[in-house]
Each structure stands twice: as structure tokens, then as C-alpha cells.
Write a protein that holds these residues in place. Sequence first.
Motif, PDB file in Angstrom:
ATOM      1  N   VAL A 159      43.612 -29.407  14.163  1.00 24.27           N
ATOM      2  CA  VAL A 159      43.762 -28.522  13.005  1.00 24.27           C
ATOM      3  C   VAL A 159      45.095 -27.804  13.092  1.00 24.27           C
ATOM      4  O   VAL A 159      45.320 -27.001  14.015  1.00 24.27           O
ATOM      5  CB  VAL A 159      42.611 -27.492  12.929  1.00 24.27           C
ATOM      6  CG1 VAL A 159      42.800 -26.555  11.742  1.00 24.27           C
ATOM      7  CG2 VAL A 159      41.261 -28.201  12.841  1.00 24.27           C
ATOM      8  N   THR A 212      42.950 -20.774   6.059  1.00 24.60           N
ATOM      9  CA  THR A 212      42.118 -21.973   5.987  1.00 24.60           C
ATOM     10  C   THR A 212      41.861 -22.533   7.380  1.00 24.60           C
ATOM     11  O   THR A 212      40.735 -22.877   7.727  1.00 24.60           O
ATOM     12  CB  THR A 212      42.755 -23.062   5.104  1.00 24.60           C
ATOM     13  OG1 THR A 212      44.052 -23.408   5.616  1.00 24.60           O
ATOM     14  CG2 THR A 212      42.860 -22.610   3.665  1.00 24.60           C
ATOM     15  N   ILE A 267      38.273 -23.390   9.266  1.00 21.89           N
ATOM     16  CA  ILE A 267      37.969 -24.790   9.572  1.00 21.89           C
ATOM     17  C   ILE A 267      37.621 -24.937  11.043  1.00 21.89           C
ATOM     18  O   ILE A 267      36.632 -25.595  11.402  1.00 21.89           O
ATOM     19  CB  ILE A 267      39.155 -25.695   9.194  1.00 21.89           C
ATOM     20  CG1 ILE A 267      39.296 -25.763   7.674  1.00 21.89           C
ATOM     21  CG2 ILE A 267      38.978 -27.095   9.763  1.00 21.89           C
ATOM     22  CD1 ILE A 267      40.594 -26.370   7.205  1.00 21.89           C
ATOM     23  N   THR A 293      34.160 -23.560  11.740  1.00 22.98           N
ATOM     24  CA  THR A 293      33.109 -24.413  11.181  1.00 22.98           C
ATOM     25  C   THR A 293      32.906 -25.655  12.037  1.00 22.98           C
ATOM     26  O   THR A 293      31.766 -26.059  12.324  1.00 22.98           O
ATOM     27  CB  THR A 293      33.456 -24.819   9.738  1.00 22.98           C
ATOM     28  OG1 THR A 293      33.568 -23.634   8.940  1.00 22.98           O
ATOM     29  CG2 THR A 293      32.395 -25.730   9.149  1.00 22.98           C
ATOM     30  N   TYR A 298      43.843 -32.100  10.244  1.00 24.02           N
ATOM     31  CA  TYR A 298      44.049 -31.256   9.071  1.00 24.02           C
ATOM     32  C   TYR A 298      45.494 -30.806   9.082  1.00 24.02           C
ATOM     33  O   TYR A 298      45.975 -30.236  10.075  1.00 24.02           O
ATOM     34  CB  TYR A 298      43.126 -30.038   9.118  1.00 24.02           C
ATOM     35  CG  TYR A 298      43.395 -29.015   8.039  1.00 24.02           C
ATOM     36  CD1 TYR A 298      43.018 -29.249   6.722  1.00 24.02           C
ATOM     37  CD2 TYR A 298      44.023 -27.808   8.342  1.00 24.02           C
ATOM     38  CE1 TYR A 298      43.260 -28.306   5.726  1.00 24.02           C
ATOM     39  CE2 TYR A 298      44.267 -26.860   7.361  1.00 24.02           C
ATOM     40  CZ  TYR A 298      43.889 -27.119   6.059  1.00 24.02           C
ATOM     41  OH  TYR A 298      44.137 -26.182   5.084  1.00 24.02           O
ATOM     42  N   ALA A 333      38.682 -24.017   2.560  1.00 24.52           N
ATOM     43  CA  ALA A 333      38.454 -24.363   3.965  1.00 24.52           C
ATOM     44  C   ALA A 333      37.154 -25.129   4.142  1.00 24.52           C
ATOM     45  O   ALA A 333      37.082 -26.092   4.916  1.00 24.52           O
ATOM     46  CB  ALA A 333      38.451 -23.099   4.822  1.00 24.52           C
ATOM     47  N   ASP A 334      36.121 -24.726   3.416  1.00 24.87           N
ATOM     48  CA  ASP A 334      34.835 -25.406   3.540  1.00 24.87           C
ATOM     49  C   ASP A 334      34.899 -26.830   2.981  1.00 24.87           C
ATOM     50  O   ASP A 334      34.262 -27.749   3.506  1.00 24.87           O
ATOM     51  CB  ASP A 334      33.739 -24.602   2.850  1.00 24.87           C
ATOM     52  CG  ASP A 334      33.404 -23.312   3.596  1.00 24.87           C
ATOM     53  OD1 ASP A 334      33.866 -23.149   4.738  1.00 24.87           O
ATOM     54  OD2 ASP A 334      32.705 -22.466   3.014  1.00 24.87           O
ATOM     55  N   ALA A 349      37.592 -28.677   3.039  1.00 23.99           N
ATOM     56  CA  ALA A 349      38.320 -29.426   4.064  1.00 23.99           C
ATOM     57  C   ALA A 349      37.421 -29.725   5.262  1.00 23.99           C
ATOM     58  O   ALA A 349      37.422 -30.844   5.792  1.00 23.99           O
ATOM     59  CB  ALA A 349      39.552 -28.651   4.508  1.00 23.99           C
ATOM     60  N   SER A 350      36.638 -28.744   5.683  1.00 27.16           N
ATOM     61  CA  SER A 350      35.736 -28.948   6.825  1.00 27.16           C
ATOM     62  C   SER A 350      34.731 -30.047   6.533  1.00 27.16           C
ATOM     63  O   SER A 350      34.451 -30.909   7.379  1.00 27.16           O
ATOM     64  CB  SER A 350      34.992 -27.643   7.154  1.00 27.16           C
ATOM     65  OG  SER A 350      35.877 -26.626   7.525  1.00 27.16           O
TER      66      SER A 350
END
Length: 297
Positions: A4, A11, A15, A18, A68, A183-184, A186-187
Motif C-alpha cells: 500500500v 486512503t 486501507i 482494513t 495500491y 478507501a473501502d 479500494a480495500s
Amino acid sequence: MITVMGATGRTGSRICQTLLAAGVLVRALGRNAERLAPLAAAGAQIAVGEPHDGAFLTEAFRGAEAVYTLLVYGPETEDYRNQQAAQGEAIIQAICASTVRRVVFLSSVGAEVPCGTGPIISMHDQEQRLRQLPPEVNVLMLRSGALFENLYGALEIVRAYDCYSDAVAPDMPVPMVATQDVADAASGALLDRDWQGIVTREVLGQRDISYAQATQLLGAAIGRPDLAYVPVSPQELAAALREAGYSASVADCYAELGEAISSGRVRAQETRSPANTTATPFEDFAQTWAAAYRALL
């Protein structure tokens, strides 16, 4: 393992948290070891280096199942497009030199437009570079709407001038979204890896909001429902930003962005659907913004 970039940013940090909560091994990248320390304490590997250093990124990407990526800059950046290009090319170098086969890139609504979009132009450029990767590399361009959190820049303006000003037309609807929702998204993509080839997805927020509406909602949250949004010309915005310490390059980018949004040159391409419409309402952010405003008084 998932790598990441920007792991101490809004973000990237979410991430990382998560992914760690999901039991995934995370390699968190950043420029400051002290700021990365909480992620290390939570179980992440950390790597400290510069986002334009291709050798650093190559080692950080090596062995990752997915990465990411994003482009970072500050208001003082002297040559915005060249600085962003150096980062973008370093990312491409690292992808090609490592074995990573899945890449999520934080892009923006409007990145399909080849010119006249202010800071979004660097994301257009990077999307074009990513499209030239070998076919075995699967790339997701996650095109975010305007982030709620960008409006933290309004705090000092409202305090000093009892209004909010920008170069965006007051009644132009803008897709605005909470950073946590980006961010969610992307996660979820990093965990599911549910795309093949080169794919774009927009993340548009709960609803479109004009700058006049956003200002009214922020004002209501601080007991000022009459708070005014005062549009300025792109030239006036650029001058004000330079006076506030922004480089001429970045100030001019933001001035151009205001005109691009106002004219409709930067706009969402996808029809709204459950896939691109996120849950967090602007009103929730307005309460958080109001707490930050009261802390200034």
C-alpha cells in the motif's frame, strides 16, 4: 501480501487497517518512519522511501499479490506535472520489475479528459502509462469524485471572511465522496481481485452536491445556515492561493480545475448505480468539519 503506497494518508491508512483486520499481510509504504509506526505496531511491514524512487518501489512491490498506488504532491510543488510524471514513471518501473500482477490506482473523475483539467491531468497521464503495461498485469483505475475532506481548506476562509469562495460555479452538481468510502472501495477490490485486464470504476458518493449546497450544509453544522458561497474567477482563485503559499504551478492547476468543473468538462461518466454510489452522507462530514471549525475559535 498487499503493498500500500501512501500508507499514512487518508486512503492508505484506512486501507492498511482494513486489510490487516482481514488477516492480510500488509507492506505499508511512506516517507516517515515515525508516522508509519502505528501500522507496524498493528502488524504491518513498513518500508520508508520516496514515491519517485523506482528502485525503492520495486523492492516494496516485489512478492506482492496486489498493490495500491497513487500520486502525491504538496501545495508547494514547483512543477506539478513533471513531479507527478516522475512518480508515475517510478511506479511503472516498479510494476514491470516486480512480479505484481494486480494494481489499483487511485484516479479521479475526469481522468479520461486529455487536457484542461488542472491537477487531474496527472491522473490522465498515469492512466495512459498503466494502459501500456504487459497484458498479464490487471489494472483497476478507481476514479474518485471530489473528496469531502478537501473542504477542510474552507476552515480558515470561513473563519476569516465569514463565507466560502472557490472558482466552481455555485449551482453545478459535483459528485462528492467521503475518503473512507473511497478507501473501502479500494480495500474491497484488493481483497476480492475481481477484475481482469484494464478496468475503470467510479466512486461517486451518496449524491451530487453543488458548492452552494455544501457551504449551506457546513454553515448549518456551525449554526450559520446563512453562510454564503461566493464564487470567484479562476484568476482570482489562483492569485489567492499564491498569496497563501501555493506554488504558481499548483495554484494555476486549481484555477483550471474550477473552470473545468463549472463547464462540465470534468464530470462523472457512469450512470449512478449501487456499484458506484456510496453510503456516507455529506451531513456526516459536515459535523466533523464543524468540530474542526470550533477548535479554531
